[in-house]
Design a protein around this motif. Structure first.
Motif, mmCIF file in Angstrom:
data_model
loop_
_atom_site.group_PDB
_atom_site.id
_atom_site.type_symbol
_atom_site.label_atom_id
_atom_site.label_comp_id
_atom_site.label_asym_id
_atom_site.label_seq_id
_atom_site.Cartn_x
_atom_site.Cartn_y
_atom_site.Cartn_z
ATOM 1 N N UNK A 52 50.013 33.383 29.955
ATOM 2 C CA UNK A 52 48.834 33.251 28.854
ATOM 3 C C UNK A 52 47.644 33.362 29.876
ATOM 4 N N UNK A 53 47.401 34.649 29.839
ATOM 5 C CA UNK A 53 46.642 35.185 30.550
ATOM 6 C C UNK A 53 45.547 36.584 29.897
ATOM 7 N N UNK A 54 45.513 36.376 28.516
ATOM 8 C CA UNK A 54 45.157 37.640 27.527
ATOM 9 C C UNK A 54 43.320 36.611 27.752
ATOM 10 N N UNK A 55 42.925 36.273 27.049
ATOM 11 C CA UNK A 55 41.479 35.849 27.541
ATOM 12 C C UNK A 55 40.908 35.569 28.807
ATOM 13 N N UNK A 56 42.096 34.865 30.139
ATOM 14 C CA UNK A 56 40.945 35.055 31.216
ATOM 15 C C UNK A 56 40.798 36.201 31.504
ATOM 16 N N UNK A 57 41.822 37.696 31.690
ATOM 17 C CA UNK A 57 41.411 39.277 31.997
ATOM 18 C C UNK A 57 40.166 39.652 31.053
ATOM 19 N N UNK A 58 40.370 39.367 29.403
ATOM 20 C CA UNK A 58 39.353 39.800 29.117
ATOM 21 C C UNK A 58 37.918 40.023 28.761
ATOM 22 N N UNK A 59 37.820 38.536 29.590
ATOM 23 C CA UNK A 59 36.862 37.997 29.960
ATOM 24 C C UNK A 59 35.919 38.583 30.771
ATOM 25 N N UNK A 60 37.010 39.507 32.235
ATOM 26 C CA UNK A 60 36.375 40.348 33.163
ATOM 27 C C UNK A 60 35.616 41.228 32.591
ATOM 28 N N UNK A 97 55.191 44.167 39.547
ATOM 29 C CA UNK A 97 54.253 43.285 37.610
ATOM 30 C C UNK A 97 53.246 43.371 38.268
ATOM 31 N N UNK A 98 51.833 43.897 37.658
ATOM 32 C CA UNK A 98 50.473 44.050 38.347
ATOM 33 C C UNK A 98 49.877 44.214 37.320
ATOM 34 N N UNK A 99 50.048 43.708 36.011
ATOM 35 C CA UNK A 99 49.431 42.781 35.198
ATOM 36 C C UNK A 99 48.565 43.179 34.069
ATOM 37 N N UNK A 100 48.175 44.876 34.179
ATOM 38 C CA UNK A 100 47.233 45.153 33.684
ATOM 39 C C UNK A 100 47.521 46.985 34.371
ATOM 40 N N UNK A 101 46.906 47.814 33.120
ATOM 41 C CA UNK A 101 47.109 49.248 33.360
ATOM 42 C C UNK A 101 45.328 49.656 32.744
ATOM 43 N N UNK A 102 44.688 50.928 33.246
ATOM 44 C CA UNK A 102 44.085 51.175 32.564
ATOM 45 C C UNK A 102 43.904 52.395 32.946
#
Ligand SMILES: Nc1ncnc2c1ncn2[C@@H]1O[C@H](COP(=O)(O)OP(=O)(O)OP(=O)(O)O)[C@@H](O)[C@H]1O
Length: 133
Positions: free
Chosen positions: A17-25, A112-117
């Motif tokens: 449930x981290x979608x919102x926490x990450x998008x806000x960053x 498992x590092x949560x994000x990619x860019x």
């Protein structure tokens, strides 16, 4: 220069449930969401995305991780978006990542590092084509 970059909120982010926490960053740093979807990646898609790592010992684990449950794919746009999003994400291994980067805050491990860019304009174009066609 205004750039577009491809970002993935990987399965462990959605599971916790981290979608919102990450998008806000991203959003509070002036990056705008141009496209966004929640989807379960197929093995073909995951293999295409990580094609540069094919043949490495961790490749199969990487594909299994990316495909085990839904992820969020998105395109962010903003001034120098490619390098800025990489900086916000932090280093590949969350344990080495600077305080307050997304991987330092939320990453579980190197695997498992949560994000990619995307890491370059070429990768951003290639990856946008893969995820958004
Ligand atoms: N030595 C390794 N052992 C285990 N997993 C690895 C290793 N090197 C890379 N990976 C995994 O492969 C992914 C892709 O590696 P890459 O070198 O492209 O890092 P990155 O650009 O920081 O990550 P990403 O492409 O996911 O944004 C990493 O996110 C990591 O999960």
């Amino acid at each position: 220069m205004i750039e577009k970059t491809l970002v993935l909120l990987k399965p462990d982010a959605v599971e916790r449930n981290l979608i919102g926490h990450i998008l806000v960053e991203y959003e509070r740093n002036g990056l705008s969401v141009l496209e966004l979807k929640l989807m379960k990646a197929s093995s073909t898609l995951a293999e295409q995305h990580y094609i540069e790592h094919k043949g490495k010992p961790f490749f199969d684990r990487l594909v299994a991780y990316l495909t085990r449950s839904p992820l969020v794919a998105l395109v962010l746009e903003g001034e120098n978006a490619i390098s800025r999003v990489r900086a916000l994400n932090g280093t590949t291994d969350p344990a080495d990542s600077q305080d307050n980067t997304i991987r330092a805050l939320y990453g579980k491990s190197m695997s498992e590092n949560t994000v990619h860019a995307s890491d370059s304009t070429e990768s951003a174009e290639r990856e946008r084509e893969i995820w958004f066609g």
